[in-house]
Design a protein around this motif. Sequence first.
Motif, PDB file in Angstrom:
ATOM      1  N   GLN A 291      44.957  24.800  38.518  1.00 53.91           N
ATOM      2  CA  GLN A 291      44.530  23.982  37.381  1.00 53.91           C
ATOM      3  C   GLN A 291      43.044  24.482  36.980  1.00 53.91           C
ATOM      4  O   GLN A 291      42.885  24.409  35.914  1.00 53.91           O
ATOM      5  CB  GLN A 291      44.334  22.538  38.154  1.00 53.91           C
ATOM      6  CG  GLN A 291      43.630  21.403  37.135  1.00 53.91           C
ATOM      7  CD  GLN A 291      43.486  20.261  37.682  1.00 53.91           C
ATOM      8  OE1 GLN A 291      44.172  19.741  38.857  1.00 53.91           O
ATOM      9  NE2 GLN A 291      42.415  19.588  37.395  1.00 53.91           N
ATOM     10  N   ALA A 294      43.660  27.679  34.736  1.00 50.85           N
ATOM     11  CA  ALA A 294      44.116  27.076  33.500  1.00 50.85           C
ATOM     12  C   ALA A 294      43.111  26.708  32.537  1.00 50.85           C
ATOM     13  O   ALA A 294      42.921  26.915  31.246  1.00 50.85           O
ATOM     14  CB  ALA A 294      45.333  26.128  33.533  1.00 50.85           C
ATOM     15  N   THR A 295      42.145  25.645  33.287  1.00 50.00           N
ATOM     16  CA  THR A 295      41.198  25.037  32.614  1.00 50.00           C
ATOM     17  C   THR A 295      40.128  26.103  31.991  1.00 50.00           C
ATOM     18  O   THR A 295      39.748  25.999  30.622  1.00 50.00           O
ATOM     19  CB  THR A 295      40.545  23.896  33.265  1.00 50.00           C
ATOM     20  OG1 THR A 295      41.459  22.832  33.611  1.00 50.00           O
ATOM     21  CG2 THR A 295      39.325  23.488  32.601  1.00 50.00           C
ATOM     22  N   LEU A 297      40.747  29.128  31.445  1.00 50.88           N
ATOM     23  CA  LEU A 297      41.065  30.130  30.303  1.00 50.88           C
ATOM     24  C   LEU A 297      41.114  29.315  29.046  1.00 50.88           C
ATOM     25  O   LEU A 297      40.779  29.925  27.944  1.00 50.88           O
ATOM     26  CB  LEU A 297      42.525  30.511  30.705  1.00 50.88           C
ATOM     27  CG  LEU A 297      42.548  31.640  31.715  1.00 50.88           C
ATOM     28  CD1 LEU A 297      44.026  32.070  32.399  1.00 50.88           C
ATOM     29  CD2 LEU A 297      42.080  33.157  31.234  1.00 50.88           C
ATOM     30  N   ASN A 298      41.631  28.091  29.171  1.00 52.40           N
ATOM     31  CA  ASN A 298      41.577  27.468  28.002  1.00 52.40           C
ATOM     32  C   ASN A 298      40.316  27.061  27.145  1.00 52.40           C
ATOM     33  O   ASN A 298      39.820  27.160  26.127  1.00 52.40           O
ATOM     34  CB  ASN A 298      42.151  25.992  28.080  1.00 52.40           C
ATOM     35  CG  ASN A 298      43.542  26.054  28.353  1.00 52.40           C
ATOM     36  OD1 ASN A 298      44.514  27.033  27.876  1.00 52.40           O
ATOM     37  ND2 ASN A 298      44.268  24.977  29.055  1.00 52.40           N
ATOM     38  N   GLU A 299      39.176  26.964  28.334  1.00 50.81           N
ATOM     39  CA  GLU A 299      37.958  26.744  27.583  1.00 50.81           C
ATOM     40  C   GLU A 299      37.159  27.962  26.955  1.00 50.81           C
ATOM     41  O   GLU A 299      36.409  28.212  26.049  1.00 50.81           O
ATOM     42  CB  GLU A 299      36.939  26.227  28.726  1.00 50.81           C
ATOM     43  CG  GLU A 299      36.949  24.926  29.211  1.00 50.81           C
ATOM     44  CD  GLU A 299      36.295  24.666  30.492  1.00 50.81           C
ATOM     45  OE1 GLU A 299      35.808  25.556  31.116  1.00 50.81           O
ATOM     46  OE2 GLU A 299      36.439  23.255  30.923  1.00 50.81           O
ATOM     47  N   HIS A 300      37.806  29.115  27.407  1.00 51.40           N
ATOM     48  CA  HIS A 300      37.534  30.441  26.699  1.00 51.40           C
ATOM     49  C   HIS A 300      38.306  30.987  25.851  1.00 51.40           C
ATOM     50  O   HIS A 300      38.579  32.273  25.492  1.00 51.40           O
ATOM     51  CB  HIS A 300      37.265  31.493  27.765  1.00 51.40           C
ATOM     52  CG  HIS A 300      35.804  31.156  28.703  1.00 51.40           C
ATOM     53  ND1 HIS A 300      36.018  30.134  29.878  1.00 51.40           N
ATOM     54  CD2 HIS A 300      34.865  31.718  28.545  1.00 51.40           C
ATOM     55  CE1 HIS A 300      34.667  30.058  30.076  1.00 51.40           C
ATOM     56  NE2 HIS A 300      33.890  30.993  29.505  1.00 51.40           N
ATOM     57  N   GLY A 301      39.195  30.095  25.271  1.00 48.83           N
ATOM     58  CA  GLY A 301      40.273  30.306  24.149  1.00 48.83           C
ATOM     59  C   GLY A 301      41.466  31.259  24.575  1.00 48.83           C
ATOM     60  O   GLY A 301      41.785  31.756  23.606  1.00 48.83           O
ATOM     61  N   LYS A 302      41.762  31.069  25.747  1.00 53.92           N
ATOM     62  CA  LYS A 302      42.813  31.931  26.124  1.00 53.92           C
ATOM     63  C   LYS A 302      43.863  30.948  26.842  1.00 53.92           C
ATOM     64  O   LYS A 302      43.637  29.928  27.498  1.00 53.92           O
ATOM     65  CB  LYS A 302      42.444  33.033  27.185  1.00 53.92           C
ATOM     66  CG  LYS A 302      41.577  33.913  26.425  1.00 53.92           C
ATOM     67  CD  LYS A 302      40.981  34.999  27.444  1.00 53.92           C
ATOM     68  CE  LYS A 302      40.058  35.915  26.726  1.00 53.92           C
ATOM     69  NZ  LYS A 302      39.503  37.025  27.595  1.00 53.92           N
ATOM     70  N   SER A 303      45.091  31.431  26.646  1.00 52.90           N
ATOM     71  CA  SER A 303      46.243  30.662  27.249  1.00 52.90           C
ATOM     72  C   SER A 303      46.469  31.107  28.722  1.00 52.90           C
ATOM     73  O   SER A 303      46.434  32.604  28.774  1.00 52.90           O
ATOM     74  CB  SER A 303      47.568  30.529  26.496  1.00 52.90           C
ATOM     75  OG  SER A 303      48.605  30.094  27.083  1.00 52.90           O
ATOM     76  N   ALA A 304      47.216  30.571  29.589  1.00 49.06           N
ATOM     77  CA  ALA A 304      47.626  31.135  30.998  1.00 49.06           C
ATOM     78  C   ALA A 304      48.706  32.019  30.634  1.00 49.06           C
ATOM     79  O   ALA A 304      48.710  33.000  31.432  1.00 49.06           O
ATOM     80  CB  ALA A 304      47.809  29.955  31.987  1.00 49.06           C
TER      81      ALA A 304
END
Length: 411
Positions: A291, A294-295, A297-304
């Motif tokens: 979790q 994933a968070t 990566l999302n915060e840095h503009g990337k998807s898992a």
Amino acid sequence: MPADLAVIGLGHLGLPLAQAAVAAGVGTVGYDPRPHRPGGGHPEPAAGVTAADVRRMLSAGFRTVDDPAELGRVRTAVVCSPTPPGPDGTPDLTALTEAARVLASRLRPHTTVILESAVPPGTTDGVLRPLLEDGSGLRAGRDFHLAHSPSRTDPGTRDRGYAAAPKVIGGLTPACTESAAAFYGRLTDKVVRARGLREAETVKVLETNFRHVNIALVNEMAVLCHDLGIDVWDVIRCAETKPFGFQAFRPGPGVGGHGTPLDPGPAPGRGLRMVGLAADINSRMPRYVIQRCATLLNEHGKSARGARVLLLGVTYKPDLADLQGSPAAEVACRLRDMGAQVSYHDPHVPDWRVQEVPVPRADSLYEAAARADLTVLLQNHRTYDLQGLAVKAQLLLDTRGATPVGAAHRL
């Protein structure tokens, strides 16, 4: 040189015992008839006993055998068979019962038999004793001595060797206890006598569950502190200055190792509720790490999905090659299920497979960290330069709180 001691099972319990016995000048044979040791081949390194340590043991007279006849020539036999969790979570006693039957067929009068395997209370008397008596025609407490001594190995801890850990011993009779105490007195600095077999067995239950319950507490604290924006590592640093009533445990991505939680059941209502709760909390930690991954990566503009994730340290304990129960396997599996491209680096693990699928190994650590979208420190081996890794990695999640403050995202 004739052997005084037979160690039955040369895994994480038996090999350190054999090493300590050889170092103390006790003539020792190791019995382990597993297929990968045909003809009594050299034991594999385990529990911090390295290949070099094994070579030194062999040069000092240690022998490995797979002929049961060797068991009938010793004065002491210590059963160190593995008791891994079975499908229902209780210890699987298959290897233990097989070892007992083999030993029973060769058991001589006046032999001291000691069980070190982690077992539920009552196993030494209720399982091991009948097998030995039925197979040998001898009676425990009259014809041979029977005792239990919970193992206290601490793999990879060089400053706390075998002799430094007091050895708890409980016998079927007082004479059994004294016979076992006389043996362990040759290997350890202190022997502690329990009232009997069941008390000695239950020492392991308490010690193992103490570890798991306290890790579960600090893992819950880690999740809570993250949600509240509190640095859990600083909380622990301050709390451990209290000189009484507190022992520091640290959170991590899960709990590994051979010491699985022991529930003394089996009767309904006699289990330890806190142990089950602790196991549930600790088993959730790999999912919590995912979790957080994933968070971040999302915060840095990337998807898992499609992200390159590098896992650092996949063993259950730092500076060891042992993968037993390591949470890294579940972390890798869940990342793959999310579509991530997973690789790993571990100086102690040249090849790693998760669910029989090989995980690519990074040869150049710094280059791999620089290429990865996310680097996750799962185990802090002493060879890792975390300051340098923090500089090289695009994004670093530290699940061990080992990086300098501000250098990485910490669990």
